[in-house]
Design a protein around this motif. Structure first.
Motif, PDB file in Angstrom:
ATOM      1  N   UNK A  31     102.004  21.371  -2.189  1.00  0.00           N
ATOM      2  CA  UNK A  31     103.167  22.169  -2.574  1.00  0.00           C
ATOM      3  C   UNK A  31     104.437  21.498  -2.068  1.00  0.00           C
ATOM      4  N   UNK A  32     104.411  21.140  -0.785  1.00  0.00           N
ATOM      5  CA  UNK A  32     105.481  20.337  -0.185  1.00  0.00           C
ATOM      6  C   UNK A  32     104.886  19.608   1.007  1.00  0.00           C
ATOM      7  N   UNK A  33     105.718  19.015   1.835  1.00  0.00           N
ATOM      8  CA  UNK A  33     105.195  18.234   2.959  1.00  0.00           C
ATOM      9  C   UNK A  33     104.466  19.097   3.984  1.00  0.00           C
ATOM     10  N   UNK A  34     104.729  20.391   3.991  1.00  0.00           N
ATOM     11  CA  UNK A  34     104.157  21.266   5.016  1.00  0.00           C
ATOM     12  C   UNK A  34     103.023  22.154   4.510  1.00  0.00           C
ATOM     13  N   UNK A  35     102.983  22.403   3.216  1.00  0.00           N
ATOM     14  CA  UNK A  35     102.048  23.397   2.681  1.00  0.00           C
ATOM     15  C   UNK A  35     101.213  22.797   1.555  1.00  0.00           C
ATOM     16  N   UNK A  36      99.914  23.107   1.586  1.00  0.00           N
ATOM     17  CA  UNK A  36      99.003  22.726   0.510  1.00  0.00           C
ATOM     18  C   UNK A  36      98.412  23.975  -0.134  1.00  0.00           C
ATOM     19  N   UNK A  37      98.220  23.895  -1.433  1.00  0.00           N
ATOM     20  CA  UNK A  37      97.492  24.933  -2.152  1.00  0.00           C
ATOM     21  C   UNK A  37      96.021  24.534  -2.173  1.00  0.00           C
ATOM     22  N   UNK A  38      95.154  25.429  -1.694  1.00  0.00           N
ATOM     23  CA  UNK A  38      93.728  25.135  -1.603  1.00  0.00           C
ATOM     24  C   UNK A  38      92.981  26.074  -2.552  1.00  0.00           C
ATOM     25  N   UNK A  39      92.197  25.488  -3.441  1.00  0.00           N
ATOM     26  CA  UNK A  39      91.435  26.269  -4.419  1.00  0.00           C
ATOM     27  C   UNK A  39      89.948  26.067  -4.174  1.00  0.00           C
ATOM     28  N   UNK A  40      89.238  27.163  -3.985  1.00  0.00           N
ATOM     29  CA  UNK A  40      87.782  27.137  -3.904  1.00  0.00           C
ATOM     30  C   UNK A  40      87.242  27.599  -5.250  1.00  0.00           C
ATOM     31  N   UNK A  41      86.365  26.811  -5.841  1.00  0.00           N
ATOM     32  CA  UNK A  41      85.864  27.134  -7.174  1.00  0.00           C
ATOM     33  C   UNK A  41      84.354  26.980  -7.223  1.00  0.00           C
ATOM     34  N   UNK A  42      83.718  27.897  -7.930  1.00  0.00           N
ATOM     35  CA  UNK A  42      82.283  27.771  -8.179  1.00  0.00           C
ATOM     36  C   UNK A  42      82.011  27.373  -9.623  1.00  0.00           C
ATOM     37  N   UNK A  43      83.058  26.889 -10.298  1.00  0.00           N
ATOM     38  CA  UNK A  43      82.903  26.371 -11.643  1.00  0.00           C
ATOM     39  C   UNK A  43      83.038  27.434 -12.712  1.00  0.00           C
ATOM     40  N   UNK A  44      82.794  27.015 -13.952  1.00  0.00           N
ATOM     41  CA  UNK A  44      82.903  27.925 -15.081  1.00  0.00           C
ATOM     42  C   UNK A  44      81.660  28.799 -15.191  1.00  0.00           C
ATOM     43  N   UNK A  60      85.359  30.860 -11.878  1.00  0.00           N
ATOM     44  CA  UNK A  60      85.289  31.738 -10.710  1.00  0.00           C
ATOM     45  C   UNK A  60      85.898  30.998  -9.528  1.00  0.00           C
ATOM     46  N   UNK A  61      87.080  31.415  -9.113  1.00  0.00           N
ATOM     47  CA  UNK A  61      87.777  30.685  -8.055  1.00  0.00           C
ATOM     48  C   UNK A  61      88.625  31.633  -7.227  1.00  0.00           C
ATOM     49  N   UNK A  62      89.099  31.113  -6.096  1.00  0.00           N
ATOM     50  CA  UNK A  62      90.008  31.849  -5.238  1.00  0.00           C
ATOM     51  C   UNK A  62      90.970  30.838  -4.625  1.00  0.00           C
ATOM     52  N   UNK A  63      92.201  31.267  -4.390  1.00  0.00           N
ATOM     53  CA  UNK A  63      93.257  30.354  -3.947  1.00  0.00           C
ATOM     54  C   UNK A  63      93.851  30.847  -2.638  1.00  0.00           C
ATOM     55  N   UNK A  64      94.175  29.909  -1.754  1.00  0.00           N
ATOM     56  CA  UNK A  64      94.912  30.226  -0.534  1.00  0.00           C
ATOM     57  C   UNK A  64      95.864  29.078  -0.238  1.00  0.00           C
ATOM     58  N   UNK A  65      96.726  29.272   0.735  1.00  0.00           N
ATOM     59  CA  UNK A  65      97.716  28.251   1.091  1.00  0.00           C
ATOM     60  C   UNK A  65      97.599  27.960   2.583  1.00  0.00           C
ATOM     61  N   UNK A  66      97.569  26.661   2.917  1.00  0.00           N
ATOM     62  CA  UNK A  66      97.375  26.244   4.300  1.00  0.00           C
ATOM     63  C   UNK A  66      98.421  25.216   4.699  1.00  0.00           C
ATOM     64  N   UNK A  67      98.605  25.127   6.009  1.00  0.00           N
ATOM     65  CA  UNK A  67      99.458  24.064   6.534  1.00  0.00           C
ATOM     66  C   UNK A  67      98.814  22.718   6.217  1.00  0.00           C
ATOM     67  N   UNK A  68      99.629  21.765   5.874  1.00  0.00           N
ATOM     68  CA  UNK A  68      99.119  20.432   5.534  1.00  0.00           C
ATOM     69  C   UNK A  68      98.523  19.725   6.747  1.00  0.00           C
ATOM     70  N   UNK A  69      98.697  20.306   7.932  1.00  0.00           N
ATOM     71  CA  UNK A  69      98.123  19.711   9.144  1.00  0.00           C
ATOM     72  C   UNK A  69      96.608  19.894   9.199  1.00  0.00           C
ATOM     73  N   UNK A  70      96.097  20.843   8.400  1.00  0.00           N
ATOM     74  CA  UNK A  70      94.676  21.172   8.489  1.00  0.00           C
ATOM     75  C   UNK A  70      93.929  20.722   7.243  1.00  0.00           C
TER      76      UNK A  70
END
Length: 294
Positions: A57-70, A113-123
């Motif tokens: 997303x930017x230098x500090x934040x990443x968008x993380x998507x967990x997916x189990x596929x279609x 089938x997925x779910x999204x969260x946002x994490x610090x780019x440090x992790x």
């Protein structure tokens, strides 16, 4: 005759044409159906395989998507339970899977089938399926009864601190025998100890009330059936060791000081270890008031 043969030939040609057309039509449907089937994901292979996708997303934040596929319908899904940030720089994302329920209707549409969260780019995100919680076994009937008796003993001791016993509205030191008779009627039996102390028995109430010559109640005894299911081991477990014990031939008296005014007395049968009756006593009131006045 020639006209009939010509007509038959025309019909034969027409039937042949229809057969050819019909054959092409079915072949075309089969071909298109095969193409659709090839595009539908296989539900049995990699059914629980989870992919983790990271989008910056930017230098500090990443968008993380967990997916189990279609999946074949909208009944499939997943949820994030917790995110633990580890000292090694990993963010452990625990998740649970949702599958179609047999009694529910879902739109038959291919869905990711997925779910999204946002994490610090440090992790660095790591996905772990949550461990299914095994429900605690329901308490047995014996456990429930035991817990109920423990609660009753604790509640009894709180009543004793107020000069009372279970299921009796009157209190030692506070009430007089006249109030009891007015509410309950005359006693079934009466016994005098000869020192100005008298006991009235009310059999239906499983209660004996002791009072002095000034009519002040100094003791209330109870022999309720529920009380007689307690043994001394359970009582000591709940209340600790008694303040005093008086051992007799057939029974023993266990005395607990509730406060400066009241005592709990438990008469326990030696042969069984179970309570025969109990009482709340005010030793300061167990005197001949009239004699003191004179």
């Amino acid at each position: 005759m020639i006209k009939k043969m010509a007509a038959l030939s025309a019909v034969s040609l027409l039937i042949g044409s229809l057969t050819l057309c019909t054959g092409f039509a079915f072949s075309d449907v089969d071909a298109r159906q095969a193409t659709i089937n090839e595009n539908i994901p296989n539900e049995t292979s990699h059914a629980n395989e989870i992919t983790v996708t990271i989008d910056k997303i930017n230098d500090d934040v990443n968008k993380v998507t967990l997916s189990r596929g279609q999946k074949l319908n909208a009944g499939y899904g997943m949820d994030i339970n917790t995110i633990h940030f580890e000292s090694n720089g990993q963010a452990v994302i625990t998740y649970t899977l949702r599958n179609p329920q047999p009694d529910e209707a879902y739109a038959e549409v291919i869905t990711e089938a997925k779910v999204v969260t946002y994490l610090s780019s440090k992790y660095k995100p790591v996905a772990e399926q949550a461990v299914a919680q095994v429900p605690a076994p329901a308490p047995s009937l014996a456990d429930s009864i035991s817990e109920m008796m423990n609660k009753q003993i604790k509640e009894l001791f709180e009543l004793v601190k107020k000069g009372k016993v279970p299921d009796v509205a009157f209190a030692v030191h506070t009430n007089r025998i006249d109030e009891v008779r007015q509410a309950w009627g005359p006693a079934d039996t009466q016994k005098s100890l000869g020192n100005g102390l008298i006991y009235d028995s009310f059999n239906v109430k499983h209660t004996v009330i002791g009072y002095n010559k000034g009519s002040q109640i100094f003791e209330i005894q109870s022999s309720l059936p529920a009380i007689q299911k307690w043994n001394i081991q359970r009582i000591e477990l709940m209340l600790g060791k008694p303040t005093d014990t008086k051992v007799g031939q057939d029974s023993s008296i266990y005395i607990y000081a509730a406060n400066d005014q009241f005592q709990l007395k438990l008469v326990v049968m030696n042969a069984t270890g179970y309570v025969d009756h109990l009482s709340v006593l005010s030793p300061k009131d167990a005197v001949d008031i009239m004699e003191q006045i004179n």
